[in-house]
Design a protein around this motif. Sequence first.
Motif, short mmCIF file in Angstrom:
data_model
loop_
_atom_site.label_atom_id
_atom_site.label_comp_id
_atom_site.label_asym_id
_atom_site.label_seq_id
_atom_site.Cartn_x
_atom_site.Cartn_y
_atom_site.Cartn_z
N SER A 1 2.01 3.48 -20.40
CA SER A 1 2.82 4.36 -21.25
C SER A 1 4.00 3.59 -21.82
CB SER A 1 3.31 5.56 -20.45
OG SER A 1 4.11 5.14 -19.36
N LEU A 2 4.55 4.10 -22.91
CA LEU A 2 5.65 3.42 -23.58
C LEU A 2 6.92 3.41 -22.72
CD1 LEU A 2 6.29 2.04 -26.30
CD2 LEU A 2 7.15 4.25 -27.11
N ILE A 3 7.17 4.49 -22.00
CA ILE A 3 8.35 4.57 -21.13
C ILE A 3 7.95 5.23 -19.82
CG2 ILE A 3 10.04 4.69 -23.00
CD1 ILE A 3 10.10 7.70 -22.64
N HIS A 4 8.80 5.06 -18.82
CA HIS A 4 8.65 5.75 -17.55
C HIS A 4 9.74 6.81 -17.44
CE1 HIS A 4 5.58 3.01 -16.07
NE2 HIS A 4 6.32 2.01 -16.51
N PHE B 1 -1.69 9.45 -24.61
CA PHE B 1 -1.08 9.57 -25.95
C PHE B 1 -0.74 8.19 -26.50
CE2 PHE B 1 2.65 9.77 -28.66
CZ PHE B 1 2.28 10.74 -29.59
N CYS B 2 -0.13 7.34 -25.66
CA CYS B 2 0.27 6.01 -26.12
C CYS B 2 -0.93 5.15 -26.48
CB CYS B 2 1.10 5.32 -25.04
SG CYS B 2 2.72 6.08 -24.75
N ASN B 3 -1.99 5.24 -25.68
CA ASN B 3 -3.19 4.45 -25.98
C ASN B 3 -3.90 4.93 -27.24
OD1 ASN B 3 -2.96 2.69 -23.80
ND2 ASN B 3 -4.07 4.04 -22.42
N LYS B 4 -3.78 6.20 -27.53
CA LYS B 4 -4.47 6.76 -28.70
C LYS B 4 -3.70 6.54 -29.99
CE LYS B 4 -6.65 11.01 -30.37
NZ LYS B 4 -6.96 12.44 -30.06
N TYR B 5 -2.36 6.68 -29.95
CA TYR B 5 -1.59 6.68 -31.19
C TYR B 5 -0.65 5.48 -31.35
CZ TYR B 5 -3.11 11.53 -31.55
OH TYR B 5 -3.88 12.67 -31.63
N ILE B 6 -0.40 4.73 -30.28
CA ILE B 6 0.58 3.65 -30.39
C ILE B 6 -0.06 2.28 -30.18
CG2 ILE B 6 2.71 2.67 -29.42
CD1 ILE B 6 3.58 5.50 -28.72
N TYR B 7 -0.78 2.12 -29.09
CA TYR B 7 -1.36 0.82 -28.78
C TYR B 7 -2.75 0.68 -29.38
CZ TYR B 7 2.31 0.84 -25.20
OH TYR B 7 3.49 0.92 -24.54
N PHE C 1 12.61 16.38 -24.36
CA PHE C 1 11.38 17.03 -23.89
C PHE C 1 10.16 16.54 -24.66
CE2 PHE C 1 8.44 20.77 -24.12
CZ PHE C 1 7.96 20.65 -22.82
N ASN C 2 10.08 16.86 -25.95
CA ASN C 2 8.86 16.56 -26.71
C ASN C 2 8.56 15.07 -26.76
OD1 ASN C 2 10.26 19.12 -28.08
ND2 ASN C 2 8.05 19.34 -28.25
N MET C 3 9.52 14.26 -27.20
CA MET C 3 9.28 12.83 -27.34
C MET C 3 9.07 12.17 -25.98
SD MET C 3 11.95 11.79 -30.39
CE MET C 3 11.51 10.06 -30.24
N LEU C 4 9.86 12.57 -25.00
CA LEU C 4 9.75 11.96 -23.68
C LEU C 4 8.38 12.23 -23.05
CD1 LEU C 4 10.87 10.47 -21.26
CD2 LEU C 4 12.03 12.57 -20.55
N ILE C 5 7.92 13.46 -23.15
CA ILE C 5 6.62 13.82 -22.59
C ILE C 5 5.50 13.02 -23.25
CG2 ILE C 5 4.90 15.66 -22.49
CD1 ILE C 5 6.99 15.90 -20.34
N HIS C 6 5.55 12.87 -24.56
CA HIS C 6 4.49 12.15 -25.26
C HIS C 6 4.53 10.65 -24.99
CE1 HIS C 6 4.21 15.93 -27.58
NE2 HIS C 6 2.97 15.56 -27.78
N PHE C 7 5.73 10.06 -25.04
CA PHE C 7 5.82 8.61 -24.87
C PHE C 7 5.63 8.18 -23.42
CE2 PHE C 7 8.68 8.35 -28.85
CZ PHE C 7 7.55 8.29 -29.65
N ALA C 8 5.74 9.11 -22.48
CA ALA C 8 5.48 8.79 -21.07
C ALA C 8 4.04 9.05 -20.68
CB ALA C 8 6.42 9.59 -20.17
N ASP C 9 3.26 9.56 -21.63
CA ASP C 9 1.85 9.86 -21.36
C ASP C 9 0.97 8.68 -21.76
OD1 ASP C 9 -0.29 11.94 -20.73
OD2 ASP C 9 -0.84 11.35 -22.76
N VAL C 10 0.21 8.17 -20.81
CA VAL C 10 -0.62 6.99 -21.06
C VAL C 10 -1.67 7.27 -22.13
CG1 VAL C 10 -2.26 5.37 -20.03
CG2 VAL C 10 -0.27 6.14 -18.71
#
Length: 234
Positions: free
Chosen positions: A211-214, A199-205, A188-197
Amino acid sequence: MCIRDRSNGEEDLEELLIKGMGDDEEENVSLMQDLPNIMLLFLLYLIQYITRAFFCETIPLYLMEKKIAPTDLAILSAILYPLSLKFIFAPLTDVFYSKSFGRKKSYVIPTQFILSILLIILSWKIEDLIEEQRVVMIAVIGFLTITCIAVQDIALDSWLVVLVHPRNYKYGTSVAYVADILGHLIGFNMLIHFADVNFCNKYIYSEPHLSLIHISEPTRLLSISYAVFCLKKK
């Protein structure tokens, strides 16, 4: 990894527990001897709790973003019903089983196989089902999946008694609790965050990206995991 399976002695298990085991034998059984079996149980619990979190929390959240009707949410809640029927499934698992597989494997292996098939099919359609808001179809697949998980959970709880020495029961029962927490975190928590564009653009890319995953990718990974464990236990 060598798994010490005492399933062939299931028929005499109750008799052994009643008579008790000698102190010398208990002293000779260390945690390290049961560690492979405990880790096997942990991994089986983990993937089933990830699957449960995915169906019971992640998918409903995606559908709520699509502004589905409250009546559709009520239909979707039927996914959880099998978990409340475990008290009916439990006696049946002790009565109906294959002697060649053993009491617990008769349910663990088939449910793993069915879950693998359901999830690989869902991985092809999940994004379309959510986009088209086909709540009934999602509820049917989810109901079948959670039913398999409920039956497998009963079998795993009982299989613990067969796989692990009584002296190490406390460790075996603890892994289910830890796996439940991690399963919720991953499914739930990780999947929701890593599938959110966003969140990924702000904290990962460092640059705008997808998004990191679909949402379809976790279902494929879970399907492969169930298939691997199914073949491993055979």
